[in-house]
Design an enzyme around this catalytic site. Sequence first.
Site, mmCIF file in Angstrom:
data_model
loop_
_atom_site.group_PDB
_atom_site.id
_atom_site.type_symbol
_atom_site.label_atom_id
_atom_site.label_comp_id
_atom_site.label_asym_id
_atom_site.label_seq_id
_atom_site.Cartn_x
_atom_site.Cartn_y
_atom_site.Cartn_z
ATOM 1 N N MET A 1 71.457 64.953 -1.615
ATOM 2 C CA MET A 1 71.950 63.976 -0.837
ATOM 3 C C MET A 1 73.724 64.162 -0.550
ATOM 4 S SD MET A 1 69.658 62.360 0.348
ATOM 5 C CE MET A 1 68.324 63.192 -0.446
ATOM 6 N N CYS B 1 67.483 60.083 4.087
ATOM 7 C CA CYS B 1 67.497 60.931 2.884
ATOM 8 C C CYS B 1 67.267 62.569 2.860
ATOM 9 C CB CYS B 1 66.349 60.393 2.147
ATOM 10 S SG CYS B 1 65.255 61.470 1.139
ATOM 11 N N MET B 2 66.684 62.906 4.123
ATOM 12 C CA MET B 2 66.521 64.290 4.210
ATOM 13 C C MET B 2 66.537 64.977 5.586
ATOM 14 S SD MET B 2 62.667 64.423 2.553
ATOM 15 C CE MET B 2 62.755 65.996 2.257
ATOM 16 N N LYS C 1 61.307 58.011 -17.011
ATOM 17 C CA LYS C 1 60.948 57.173 -16.142
ATOM 18 C C LYS C 1 59.652 57.249 -15.899
ATOM 19 C CE LYS C 1 63.679 58.184 -12.372
ATOM 20 N NZ LYS C 1 64.680 58.770 -12.632
ATOM 21 N N GLY D 1 64.097 63.447 -2.554
ATOM 22 C CA GLY D 1 64.159 62.500 -3.622
ATOM 23 C C GLY D 1 62.991 61.502 -3.651
ATOM 24 N N GLN D 2 61.892 61.606 -2.638
ATOM 25 C CA GLN D 2 60.785 60.699 -2.778
ATOM 26 C C GLN D 2 59.499 61.562 -2.801
ATOM 27 O OE1 GLN D 2 60.877 57.071 -0.136
ATOM 28 N NE2 GLN D 2 62.000 58.388 1.273
#
Lengths: 180, 749
Positions: free
Chosen positions: B344, B176-177, B87, B381-382
């Site tokens: 997650m 998410c967290m 990616k 995740g971000q």
Amino acid sequence: MTEEKITRRGVFKKLSNGFTSAFASYLEEKTKKIFFRPPKSIEEELLLTSCKRCGGCIEACPHNLLTTAEAKTGVYYGTPILELDDNYCRLCYSCVDACSTGVLKAEAEVNLGKAKLIKDRCLAYQGGLCAQCYYNCPQQDKALVLNSGKPSLNSEDCLGCGSCSYFCPQAPTAIKVKLI
Amino acid sequence: MKLSRRDFLKSAAAAATIMAAGCTPRGKRRDEVQTVQDIEEVDRWEKGVCRFCGTGCGAMVGVKDGKVVAVKGSEDNPVNEGLFCVKGSLLPAYLYGEDRLTKPLIRRDGELQEAEWDEAMDLIANKFEEIIDEHGADALGFYGSGQCNASEAYAYNKLYKGAIGTNNVEGNPRTCMASAVGGYVTTFGKDEPMGIYADFEEADVFFIIGSNTAEAHPVLFNRIVKHKRENPDVKVIVADPRLTRTGEIADYYLTFKPGNDLALMNSMAYVIINEGLTDEQFIEDHTNFNSDGEDMSYEEFKEFIADYAPEDVADLVGIEAEEIYEVARLFADPDKETTSLWCMGINQRVRGVWANNLIHNLHLLTGKICRPGSTPFSLTGQPSACGSIREVGALSHLLPAHRVVDNEQHRQEIAEIWGIDPDRIQPEPGLHTISLFDATYTGDIKALFVMCTNPGHTLPNLQRYREGMERTFLIVSDIYPNRTTELADVVLPAATWVEKEGIYGNAERRTQHIAKAIDPPGEAKPDLEIVVDLAHRLGYQDLFPYEGPADVWAEYRQTTLGTGMDLAPYERYKQEHGLLWPVVDGQETKRRFVADYDPYVEEGVDFYGHPDGRAIIFARPHTPPEEPPTEEYPYTLTTGRVVEHWHTSTMTGRIPQLKRAFPEHYVEVNPEDAEKLGVNEGDMLKIISRRGEITLPTKIKGRAEPRPGLLFVPMHDEEKLINFVTIDAYDPGSKQPEYKLCAVRVEKA
């Protein structure tokens, strides 16, 4: 891969070497495999003589990968061509099931072509973490193996389906199926 | 160009096939995207960070003629040392999608129509003033993102909490967290990991639970793979109800029954205590025990854990008792260093905070913490969920530098730096994400500003919240049309990534600078400019005097000094490849809570987040998911990522190679279940929950295999939204929804 172009002059030249051998060689040239064929096709020469050109396999392909050789192609006219340039064969064998002449037959080997890796275009050989070819190979760990994250090919197990080439993110692709 | 007969035939055949397939020729599409091999041709390289996951890989961005044409892993960045995942390698193309938003849009007569910036911003400001007059500040809400730069999040947080006077500031990190935050804060008293990625190379044992690291964090996974390859004694335990690519390196793979991980980890603790594998000195010196808010003794904890003997929970957990014994012994082996990784699968649960606590328990009971190779490390995740949301305090209960709104001293400290009366900051937390969007449905939230995120795709139980977003006055700042802009009243075209300057903070406390490499397209603007413009139109010029992100940073940095989350001056981040906070006396901190590394610790280990310097081992009973399978809904649905896409695929979906690599979403079914259901590969399967349904092709021999009874659907598809099916039940502590588990039934479609 360059091919010898068959010209009138070439044929006459060969004629001078003896008509029989020239004719055999002419025939061989004329029936050479120049298109990708559907999976499980019989030998090219037999295909050219046995295929009824009914289009059954072409209609059967759920991914529209098969097309017909045009009239200009002479002996190839009407036979099925597998187009791998922007796609890959899923090896679903719908075409084989649709064939009524035995040109495509279940017992035949899948031998569409062989993949060739161009390492200096491959992301994995340039520090990228890409193994798209490996993960999408139906012969994973046989035709395509990963060594320290880098793909390499074992030709004898490659079916030539083209999925490696299709999923390769490089532009142009770093892995390509060649006719054999 | 001379066409040979063969070329001609080939192209004719190709044209025929391609027309039949309804797509454009590959060569043309591929030429539009340049990748690594064009590196010699660039005019200059700029230093940045990858735009995708929370790993925070250093990126070198190649610019030619004002366009980003290449990107490569930065070799001297310790996170990735030149590595980049597929990616990341293809990043440039995401900037140049044909449908990039370049003009503000205002909905008129039901249609989004082009407008001028002044018109759009005046409309927003007037609407806000009207709403505040009529309904009060709490009728406004903000939903931001772990992809915003730190300065952007700081500015919108200050605008809402400090100027407008509402704490209704949320962001997608809640989904998410938030449970990871809850875990660190309850156990250690301070948020964020004590360890860093470099612990991976020191570890002997990895315990990976609820994380498909191979697909979600490829560069980190590669570090683990490389370490294991070079050190064959390194062991990897993976616990996941779905057999994923991460399992390729697992020595132990625990495909436990979904939703029973609390019992599994309590059972591991049982083995560790029962077999004397604890570090008694560490427990004595550095921990307290607690149950449901009440102190308890070590002996009482042992009584609590006695219910979790592997033999007694094996059926519930769905694996052999012997497997639990083996992995617990390996985890606790006194001669080994153990690192836990999770994501997650642990956080998106109705008891996500508890699940986090139980991982910390295992490290505290064995003393495997605060030393090289031993650490409980939460993956993110971000790219800046830590740097822009957790650290900046841009959630409804937080203030900058890990402060909280319901602490008077914290409010005073921040009010002083913000230059406002402390009473202007409300003492109660605002609405958390689910209640915020619920309030758009009920009408309590009259206007909602969404920045750099796509809740119209991502919220669980989507139907209700999409209706809510349609009802409220919705402002969306983003770079492409998406499932949220289609619900918006005003759409603002945003600049992204290297079209602006900014700072991201990754999962290991590393704060990194992204240089501006190119201009944004058309009239697109950085989100910081949008927030400051709005603040000025609302009359807060004095509070928002910023000329750019460096000014915001200077103020934000003031909030961090002396807190244990100390950040460095802006200039240093421009020069260096990130710094691990706390940065004290110019030195970064590789390991927290331990002397010789952490400047806040004088001797030994000190969990200074709690007043007595002790971490807490929590007795957390096993709790099933909100919606366990029933006769009517006999399957469990889980969702997650694939390596080719990221989040709602608004970026990766515009990268042709990634789109083609993963064009169609599917439902993964265990082969046994497929046989029971009578479905074959590719057959359409309807998945129905109590909330909604979706029809997807069946995948039986995919890249992963869920255990029987479990179905898996990737979450990225913009057309078929799996979140119509998922559940919006949330953790009472962290308020994070339980995306990972809900009950469904399936029908052949």
